[in-house]
Design an enzyme around this catalytic site. Structure first.
Site, PDB file in Angstrom:
ATOM      1  N   ARG A 174      22.426   7.246  47.521  1.00 55.68           N
ATOM      2  CA  ARG A 174      22.889   8.588  47.154  1.00 55.68           C
ATOM      3  C   ARG A 174      24.088   8.497  46.214  1.00 55.68           C
ATOM      4  NH1 ARG A 174      27.357  11.719  47.013  1.00 55.68           N
ATOM      5  NH2 ARG A 174      28.005  10.923  49.065  1.00 55.68           N
ATOM      6  N   ASP A 175      25.246   8.145  46.726  1.00 51.49           N
ATOM      7  CA  ASP A 175      26.449   8.090  45.895  1.00 51.49           C
ATOM      8  C   ASP A 175      26.344   7.007  44.833  1.00 51.49           C
ATOM      9  OD1 ASP A 175      29.009   8.872  45.122  1.00 51.49           O
ATOM     10  OD2 ASP A 175      29.984   7.451  46.452  1.00 51.49           O
ATOM     11  N   HIS A 184      36.238   5.448  52.294  1.00 50.56           N
ATOM     12  CA  HIS A 184      35.314   5.415  51.163  1.00 50.56           C
ATOM     13  C   HIS A 184      36.132   5.155  49.897  1.00 50.56           C
ATOM     14  CE1 HIS A 184      31.531   7.199  49.211  1.00 50.56           C
ATOM     15  NE2 HIS A 184      32.353   7.001  48.183  1.00 50.56           N
ATOM     16  N   HIS A 221      36.711   3.638  46.016  1.00 53.14           N
ATOM     17  CA  HIS A 221      36.160   3.229  44.726  1.00 53.14           C
ATOM     18  C   HIS A 221      37.045   2.108  44.173  1.00 53.14           C
ATOM     19  CE1 HIS A 221      33.117   6.527  43.794  1.00 53.14           C
ATOM     20  NE2 HIS A 221      33.533   6.755  45.027  1.00 53.14           N
ATOM     21  N   CYS A 234      31.111   9.359  40.017  1.00 52.51           N
ATOM     22  CA  CYS A 234      31.076  10.765  40.384  1.00 52.51           C
ATOM     23  C   CYS A 234      30.785  11.578  39.132  1.00 52.51           C
ATOM     24  CB  CYS A 234      32.405  11.213  40.995  1.00 52.51           C
ATOM     25  SG  CYS A 234      32.462  12.987  41.368  1.00 52.51           S
ATOM     26  N   ASN A 292      31.659   2.185  43.689  1.00 51.78           N
ATOM     27  CA  ASN A 292      32.139   2.057  45.056  1.00 51.78           C
ATOM     28  C   ASN A 292      32.433   0.600  45.407  1.00 51.78           C
ATOM     29  OD1 ASN A 292      31.591   4.843  46.467  1.00 51.78           O
ATOM     30  ND2 ASN A 292      29.769   4.441  45.253  1.00 51.78           N
TER      31      ASN A 292
END
Length: 314
Positions: A24-25, A221, A223, A254, A263
């Site tokens: 997803r991300d 989370h 980056h 993003c 990430n």
């Protein structure tokens, strides 16, 4: 394949849950739309490598994030392949009630909402103010909980914002508390543009703990814009956090914050934790093979340091 030398470190949890966000991300910012069949294969390979919790997709309108316009197709493909498509460990991002409708139609048991700690990003990502986001999320969480779903809350821009600069800790805590008061089970703290440092991590976690949001309810989370994602993660683990978001191959970004790079790479995290004697349940060799395969699908090498070291040049 080479493996890290194990020297058990003190002050770390015995085991860590890796919340895999690659499908997803990790993929959402790709300019070329990845076929649903490739996404299904990616998730199946992650499962085979031992990833237990995998965020599969997002129920956002395709006009917002075109890469995630095939959520139903991906989940149908997973189910057809015999994989877990809708269980408690297969959450999907849900932005609003319409997204929840789609998730409920498919029988999902776990969802995530995605809030912002700053006004500018809330406007750009949600088309809401920070205050208005709670009104949008409240019926989503209420309905999801009534249906027996597990609900996670993401908070983005917890450490810095490309438009507003450094984000005050108290501001992040207030947003986090409001979202958790809706009834969410887990809070993921997002360093969306990767500017966090270890001292900042300790200060934020301490402030949340003083407000009753303990490390047992928190995920991190990070980056890796400035190469600090792994250091910041280890700092959080020493403060009692045991859930870490990571993306296989270091994929990510993003669509609404152009300064956000990839990430924390799952492989880099697994290497570090294995060397520190922390259990993850992940087969590193299979994970690296999966990253190499996914990099080939995307037509570029993986940014993960561990993948580069173990797999060599593509």
């Amino acid at each position: 394949m080479r493996t890290p030398q194990v020297e058990a470190a003190t002050g770390l949890p015995r085991s860590v849950t890796i919340y895999e966000v690659g499908p997803r991300d990790g993929l959402q910012n790709e300019k070329t739309v990845v076929p649903a069949t490739t996404k299904v294969e990616f998730i199946r390979r992650l499962e085979a490598a031992g990833l237990q919790t995998i965020e599969t997709t997002s129920f956002v309108p395709a006009r917002w994030v075109p890469q995630m316009g095939d959520a139903e197709e991906v989940l149908a493909g997973l189910a057809a392949a015999g994989g877990d498509a809708t269980g408690r460990r297969r959450p999907a991002l849900v932005p609003n009630e319409r997204g929840l409708d789609r998730a409920e139609e498919l029988g999902l048991q776990a969802i995530a909402i995605f809030g912002s700690a700053t006004e500018t990003f809330a406007r750009k990502n949600l088309n809401r103010t920070v205050t208005e986001q709670y009104a949008m999320f409240e019926p989503v969480v209420k309905r999801a909980l009534a249906d027996g779903m597990w609900v996670r809350a993401y908070v983005s821009m917890c450490f810095g914002d490309p438009w507003e600069g450094p984000v005050p800790v108290d501001q992040v805590v207030e947003v986090a508390q409001r979202l958790m008061d809706l009834g969410c089970a887990e809070l993921s703290l997002g360093d969306t543009i990767g500017v966090g440092t270890t001292g900042h991590v300790h200060r934020l976690l301490d402030a949340l703990d003083r407000k009753g949001i303990g490390s047992d309810r928190i995920a991190v989370h990070f980056h890796d814009t400035y190469g600090q994602a792994l250091a910041n993660t280890m700092a959080a683990l020493r403060d009692g956090v045991s859930v870490v978001d990571a993306s296989t191959g270091g994929l990510g970004g993003c669509p609404y914050a152009k300064s956000a790079t990839g990430n924390l790479a799952t492989e880099d995290l697994v290497w570090a934790l294995t060397g520190a004697g922390v259990e993850t349940g992940i087969d590193l060799e299979q994970l690296v093979e999966t990253s190499v395969w996914m990099a080939a699908q995307l037509g570029r090498p993986s940014p993960s340091n561990v993948v580069r070291a173990l797999a060599g040049p593509a």
